[in-house]
Design a protein around this motif. Structure first.
Motif, PDB file in Angstrom:
ATOM      1  N   GLU A  85       0.860  -1.188   0.000  1.00  0.00           N
ATOM      2  CA  GLU A  85       0.000   0.000   0.000  1.00  0.00           C
ATOM      3  C   GLU A  85       0.894   1.234   0.000  1.00  0.00           C
ATOM      4  OE1 GLU A  85      -2.829  -0.199   3.189  1.00  0.00           O
ATOM      5  OE2 GLU A  85      -3.788  -2.022   2.392  1.00  0.00           O
ATOM      6  N   ILE A  86       0.710   2.083  -1.001  1.00  0.00           N
ATOM      7  CA  ILE A  86       1.578   3.261  -1.174  1.00  0.00           C
ATOM      8  C   ILE A  86       0.763   4.513  -0.869  1.00  0.00           C
ATOM      9  CG2 ILE A  86       2.989   4.546  -2.835  1.00  0.00           C
ATOM     10  CD1 ILE A  86       3.146   1.800  -4.407  1.00  0.00           C
ATOM     11  N   PRO A  87       1.192   5.340   0.116  1.00  0.00           N
ATOM     12  CA  PRO A  87       0.421   6.541   0.468  1.00  0.00           C
ATOM     13  C   PRO A  87       0.377   7.542  -0.681  1.00  0.00           C
ATOM     14  CG  PRO A  87       2.549   6.543   1.585  1.00  0.00           C
ATOM     15  CD  PRO A  87       2.435   5.217   0.912  1.00  0.00           C
ATOM     16  N   LYS A  88      -0.791   8.177  -0.863  1.00  0.00           N
ATOM     17  CA  LYS A  88      -0.941   9.194  -1.906  1.00  0.00           C
ATOM     18  C   LYS A  88      -0.679  10.581  -1.315  1.00  0.00           C
ATOM     19  CE  LYS A  88      -4.518   8.420  -4.781  1.00  0.00           C
ATOM     20  NZ  LYS A  88      -5.847   7.909  -5.241  1.00  0.00           N
ATOM     21  N   ASN A  89      -0.397  11.535  -2.205  1.00  0.00           N
ATOM     22  CA  ASN A  89      -0.086  12.920  -1.812  1.00  0.00           C
ATOM     23  C   ASN A  89       1.147  12.999  -0.910  1.00  0.00           C
ATOM     24  OD1 ASN A  89      -2.373  13.709  -3.246  1.00  0.00           O
ATOM     25  ND2 ASN A  89      -3.682  13.496  -1.447  1.00  0.00           N
ATOM     26  N   LYS A  90       2.048  12.022  -1.067  1.00  0.00           N
ATOM     27  CA  LYS A  90       3.310  11.990  -0.320  1.00  0.00           C
ATOM     28  C   LYS A  90       4.460  11.852  -1.310  1.00  0.00           C
ATOM     29  CE  LYS A  90       1.454  11.620   3.896  1.00  0.00           C
ATOM     30  NZ  LYS A  90       1.478  12.760   4.820  1.00  0.00           N
ATOM     31  N   LEU A  91       5.660  12.108  -0.811  1.00  0.00           N
ATOM     32  CA  LEU A  91       6.878  11.861  -1.588  1.00  0.00           C
ATOM     33  C   LEU A  91       7.401  10.495  -1.162  1.00  0.00           C
ATOM     34  CD1 LEU A  91       9.272  12.572  -3.404  1.00  0.00           C
ATOM     35  CD2 LEU A  91      10.146  14.036  -1.613  1.00  0.00           C
ATOM     36  N   VAL A  92       7.263   9.497  -2.049  1.00  0.00           N
ATOM     37  CA  VAL A  92       7.646   8.120  -1.725  1.00  0.00           C
ATOM     38  C   VAL A  92       8.855   7.731  -2.568  1.00  0.00           C
ATOM     39  CG1 VAL A  92       6.876   5.718  -1.608  1.00  0.00           C
ATOM     40  CG2 VAL A  92       5.228   7.574  -1.229  1.00  0.00           C
ATOM     41  N   VAL A  93       9.936   7.305  -1.914  1.00  0.00           N
ATOM     42  CA  VAL A  93      11.156   6.920  -2.627  1.00  0.00           C
ATOM     43  C   VAL A  93      11.321   5.403  -2.573  1.00  0.00           C
ATOM     44  CG1 VAL A  93      13.669   7.124  -2.702  1.00  0.00           C
ATOM     45  CG2 VAL A  93      12.287   9.139  -2.205  1.00  0.00           C
ATOM     46  N   ASP A 148       8.863  11.133   2.504  1.00  0.00           N
ATOM     47  CA  ASP A 148       7.871  10.899   3.565  1.00  0.00           C
ATOM     48  C   ASP A 148       7.841   9.413   3.899  1.00  0.00           C
ATOM     49  OD1 ASP A 148       6.899  13.602   3.556  1.00  0.00           O
ATOM     50  OD2 ASP A 148       5.924  13.146   1.653  1.00  0.00           O
ATOM     51  N   GLU A 149       8.083   8.603   2.879  1.00  0.00           N
ATOM     52  CA  GLU A 149       8.069   7.149   3.073  1.00  0.00           C
ATOM     53  C   GLU A 149       9.082   6.520   2.120  1.00  0.00           C
ATOM     54  OE1 GLU A 149       5.269   5.127   5.075  1.00  0.00           O
ATOM     55  OE2 GLU A 149       4.354   4.195   3.298  1.00  0.00           O
ATOM     56  N   ILE A 150       9.778   5.494   2.604  1.00  0.00           N
ATOM     57  CA  ILE A 150      10.761   4.781   1.784  1.00  0.00           C
ATOM     58  C   ILE A 150      10.307   3.334   1.661  1.00  0.00           C
ATOM     59  CG2 ILE A 150      13.153   3.974   1.651  1.00  0.00           C
ATOM     60  CD1 ILE A 150      13.724   6.564   3.475  1.00  0.00           C
ATOM     61  N   ILE A 151      10.367   2.800   0.437  1.00  0.00           N
ATOM     62  CA  ILE A 151      10.055   1.383   0.207  1.00  0.00           C
ATOM     63  C   ILE A 151      11.314   0.744  -0.362  1.00  0.00           C
ATOM     64  CG2 ILE A 151       8.630  -0.234  -1.121  1.00  0.00           C
ATOM     65  CD1 ILE A 151       6.391   1.914  -1.011  1.00  0.00           C
ATOM     66  N   ILE A 197       9.621  -6.957  -0.865  1.00  0.00           N
ATOM     67  CA  ILE A 197       9.629  -5.699  -0.104  1.00  0.00           C
ATOM     68  C   ILE A 197      10.308  -5.985   1.227  1.00  0.00           C
ATOM     69  CG2 ILE A 197       8.221  -3.858   0.928  1.00  0.00           C
ATOM     70  CD1 ILE A 197       8.029  -3.967  -2.128  1.00  0.00           C
ATOM     71  N   LEU A 198      11.448  -5.327   1.454  1.00  0.00           N
ATOM     72  CA  LEU A 198      12.235  -5.578   2.672  1.00  0.00           C
ATOM     73  C   LEU A 198      11.867  -4.602   3.789  1.00  0.00           C
ATOM     74  CD1 LEU A 198      15.774  -6.048   1.101  1.00  0.00           C
ATOM     75  CD2 LEU A 198      14.088  -7.807   1.608  1.00  0.00           C
ATOM     76  N   PHE A 199      11.447  -3.385   3.386  1.00  0.00           N
ATOM     77  CA  PHE A 199      11.208  -2.344   4.404  1.00  0.00           C
ATOM     78  C   PHE A 199      10.261  -1.295   3.847  1.00  0.00           C
ATOM     79  CE2 PHE A 199      12.190   1.975   5.742  1.00  0.00           C
ATOM     80  CZ  PHE A 199      12.007   1.880   7.120  1.00  0.00           C
ATOM     81  N   GLN A 200       9.409  -0.753   4.709  1.00  0.00           N
ATOM     82  CA  GLN A 200       8.579   0.395   4.345  1.00  0.00           C
ATOM     83  C   GLN A 200       8.446   1.277   5.580  1.00  0.00           C
ATOM     84  OE1 GLN A 200       4.853  -0.551   2.460  1.00  0.00           O
ATOM     85  NE2 GLN A 200       4.256   1.587   2.214  1.00  0.00           N
ATOM     86  N   GLY A 201       8.864   2.548   5.451  1.00  0.00           N
ATOM     87  CA  GLY A 201       8.786   3.443   6.605  1.00  0.00           C
ATOM     88  C   GLY A 201       9.637   4.675   6.411  1.00  0.00           C
TER      89      GLY A 201
END
Length: 749
Positions: A21-29, A393-396, A409-413
């Motif tokens: 699940e990927i948050p919207k309206n965020k900067l996700v790397v 804001d979030e790293i995957i 997927i090893l990490f999300q946070g």
């Protein structure tokens, strides 16, 4: 739940049934080693499915003109928004495409001149080098002309009877050949090198009053130059350019425009002079234009220039041809197009936006990414750079390794939690690389004296031999010009230039054809099946009879783009059924080409254990080990080289040159596309090149690479006209201790 992109059961490429699940309206790397599966999530799934569903909303006649996107291998995907992909593909276009035309600033500038230029010469089209009203009549607005090159067109050691004129129309026995040889003006057995000046002039410029013998130079100009070069078929273009050399147009001096367009001025400058200015200077001139009639035009131009300056492209000018821009520069120019957009609720997808950027400019890119997010958009970024990862804001994190060993997927946070995660990325972010303690001493020096190309200001510098040198400086400072254009050209007999340009012109070339071991693979198949090895070439006897070895069928449509579909006969495998029915050690040729370098090495080592003296297997293994050593274990043998990133292409070239000695290797940003944990291994590889007796020169922005070098040459102090000087030479430790340059400041950090 509408605030998240939901993906369930994703099995695209190497992904192992991923749910996320990927948050919207965020900067996700998205992070992870090359080949781990990041791009499969972001580009092959989210971007592809978003664009596929958007395309389905258009009428059928529009859909035929849009790119085709395959449905990703996923059980469920929801809450997508319209997406914009900003990748590293170079800005295409042709010789007429410039920074001014692709940013639409040139259109605004033409409008400005049509309204307040003095003297007034007409509408905006009168200032366009792509329009007959404005273009130079001699070069048709290209700024260059093709001229017959006598050294390429005539064999000076031959006579007419021996086929002296090499232009295809003048081959012995052809109509033109007969017209010239029957004219009685030349001794047909006399070699060209023995011609008098009069005989040479007659050959080049013809016999006065004889239209059939117009001279080969006039013949060439009539056929090649009097047509629009863009109307030429590819075959004809290649046929002409083989006998031509490029020269600046003698009429417009390379300015592309006619005299009338160049006569009109604003603030004392004509349109060409404004387009030659760096953006900082151009902004200054436009800000001084106080005329209410064009206020909206100048404001729009200044706003565009401000965005380009803010993103670190202040050193460019509007006349710069788009084909000469690097991947990083192209990506930033594409980004600028969207910065003025009023759209919100979009998904913007970036592929390593820090590529080709000096650390000083990376923070500017960070600010732009955050401003896109703050306007109410979702920003997804695939990135290796620590400074961009830090602002997420979030790293995957995807991994753990590449190819079949990745796809999880090893990490999300958050970034703080990533540092504690124990993943390869988390550990690499924490690692501090110290400057080299005992740098090598140079074994000699090669001097460059008074270099003035582009923005270089009479530069003189000594390049050390037998060591690993890092050439640094902000984008546009002149480092690539100094090393790849001046130094490499002066020493071309010793230099091996390993840059990120395409390896071949053909779309069929793969790593195994480029390195030359595909012949050995085909030979093994031929011997095992007692047939001609040509049966296992998709360019030769083994090609699929329907798609001719392309794997796709291209349907040309009148007035429309061609439609490309996978060949149903071979299902995209490119081979005939006859070739696919033959096996070597339980595998057919396509199964071998689908293997990763790592898997192929295991397979052929097993084959060698059963056939110890087989030279073909030994050569295959030697090349596979070279690809492993250059950090490409995940590359598949049949993957076409045109699909590789610039950094991957560079490492394939390195693999080809792995065992050379006594050469000077020049690498242009070899860490492009590399995970932070792979930088040390690549530097160790370059160290081994030096240990074998080579000199290695690396043009690089990465501070870890600088620390691991023996010697640093810093070019600056800034970019464009503010660059072009040597601002430091010495060891990394000396630079950290005493240099007063932009690069030294970031190295100390």
């Amino acid at each position: 739940m509408n605030d998240k992109i939901i993906i369930r059961g994703l099995r695209q490429n190497n992904l192992k049934n991923v749910s996320i699940e990927i948050p919207k309206n965020k900067l996700v790397v998205f992070t992870g080693v090359s080949g781990s599966g990041k791009s499969s999530i972001v580009f092959d799934t989210i971007a592809a499915e978003s664009q596929r569903q958007m395309n389905e909303t258009y009428p059928a006649y529009v859909r035929t003109r849009l790119p085709k996107h395959e449905k990703p291998h996923v059980d469920f995907i929801d809450n997508l928004t319209a997406s914009v992909v900003i990748d590293q593909s170079r800005l295409g276009g042709n010789i007429r495409s410039t920074v001014g035309t692709i940013t639409d600033m040139y259109s605004l500038l033409r409008l400005l001149f049509s309204r307040i230029g003095v003297p007034q010469v007409g509408a905006a089209s009168c200032f366009s080098f792509n329009n007959p009203n404005g273009m130079c009549p001699k070069c048709s607005g290209i700024g260059k002309i093709m001229k017959l090159d006598l050294n390429k067109a005539v064999d000076k050691e031959k006579s007419w009877n021996e086929g002296m004129v090499l232009l295809p129309a003048f081959a012995p026995g052809k109509w033109y050949y007969k017209q010239y040889t029957l004219s009685g003006k030349w001794d047909l057995n006399k070699k060209f090198k023995d011609y008098s000046e009069q005989e040479r002039n007659l050959l080049l410029y013809g016999i006065p009053g004889n239209n059939k013998v117009e001279g080969i130079a006039n013949h060439f100009e009539r056929l090649c130059l009097m047509k629009n070069p863009e109307d030429e078929t590819e075959v004809n273009s290649a046929r002409f350019t083989a006998f031509a050399s490029e020269e600046t147009c003698p009429l417009c001096g390379g300015k592309r425009l006619n005299e009338r367009a160049l006569s009109s001025k604003i603030a004392g400058y004509n349109i060409y002079e404004l387009c030659e200015m760096e953006f900082l200077k151009l902004r200054e001139v436009l800000a001084g234009v106080n005329d209410e009639r064009v206020r909206t035009v100048t404001d729009a131009l200044i706003a565009s220039l401000d965005r380009l300056i803010e993103i670190g492209l202040h050193y460019l000018n509007m006349n710069r041809e788009s084909m000469t821009l690097s991947g990083g520069e192209s990506q930033r120019l594409k980004l600028v197009r969207y910065m003025g957009s009023s759209l919100t609720g979009m998904t913007y997808i970036f592929d390593e936006p820090s590529t080709g950027m000096h650390p000083r400019d990376v923070y500017r890119m960070s600010r732009l990414l955050m401003s896109l997010r703050d306007k109410g958009n979702t920003v997804l970024v695939v990135e290796h750079d620590k400074d961009i990862i830090q602002i997420a804001d979030e790293i995957i994190d995807v991994g753990p390794l590449a190819g079949k060993n990745g796809g999880q997927i090893l990490f999300q946070g958050s970034y703080e939690k990533l540092l504690l995660s124990g993943t390869k990325t988390g550990n690499a972010m924490k690692e501090i690389i110290l400057p080299k303690e005992n740098p090598r001493k140079p074994k000699g020096w090669i001097s460059v004296r008074d270099a003035n190309l582009h923005n270089l200001k009479n530069v003189s510098v000594d390049i050390p031999l037998g060591v690993l040198t890092c050439v640094t400086g902000v984008a546009g400072s002149g480092k690539s010009t100094l090393i790849t254009k001046v130094f490499a050209k002066e020493n071309e007999d010793k230099v091996v230039l390993i840059d990120q340009t395409s390896i071949t012109a053909t779309g069929r070339s793969t790593a195994c054809t480029y390195l030359g071991f595909f012949d050995e693979i085909r030979k093994l198949f031929g011997e095992a099946n007692n047939v001609d090895s040509g049966l296992f070439s998709f360019n030769g006897k083994g090609k699929c009879p329907v798609c001719k070895g392309r794997g796709v069928i291209v349907t040309e449509l009148i007035f429309m783009d061609p439609i490309i579909t996978t060949c149903e006969e071979c299902e995209g495998k490119r081979y005939s059924k006859k070739a696919l029915d033959k096996f070597y050690n339980g595998k057919n040729i396509v199964q071998i080409l689908d293997m990763s370098v790592e898997d192929a090495l295991e397979f052929f080592e097993d084959c060698l254990s059963r056939d110890r003296e087989n030279r073909a297997i030994k050569k295959i293994i030697e090349n596979l080990l070279a690809l492993m050593e250059t950090g490409l274990p995940y590359l598949s043998l049949g993957q076409t080289l045109s699909t590789l990133s610039g950094g991957e292409r560079q490492r394939v070239k390195l693999a080809k040159n792995l065992h050379r000695r006594g050469s000077i290797f020049i690498l242009d940003e070899p860490t492009t596309g590399l995970h932070a944990s792979d930088i040390k291994p690549v530097m160790e590889l370059l160290e081994r090149f030096v240990d074998r007796g080579n000199t290695v020169i690396v043009i690089e922005h990465n501070t870890d690479v600088m620390k691991l070098a023996d010697y640093i040459i810093d070019v600056g102090p800034d970019g464009g006209t503010s660059g072009g000087e040597i601002v430091f030479c010495g060891t990394p430790a000396q630079m950290i201790k005493s240099a007063d340059t932009i690069t030294a400041e970031y190295l100390r950090k």
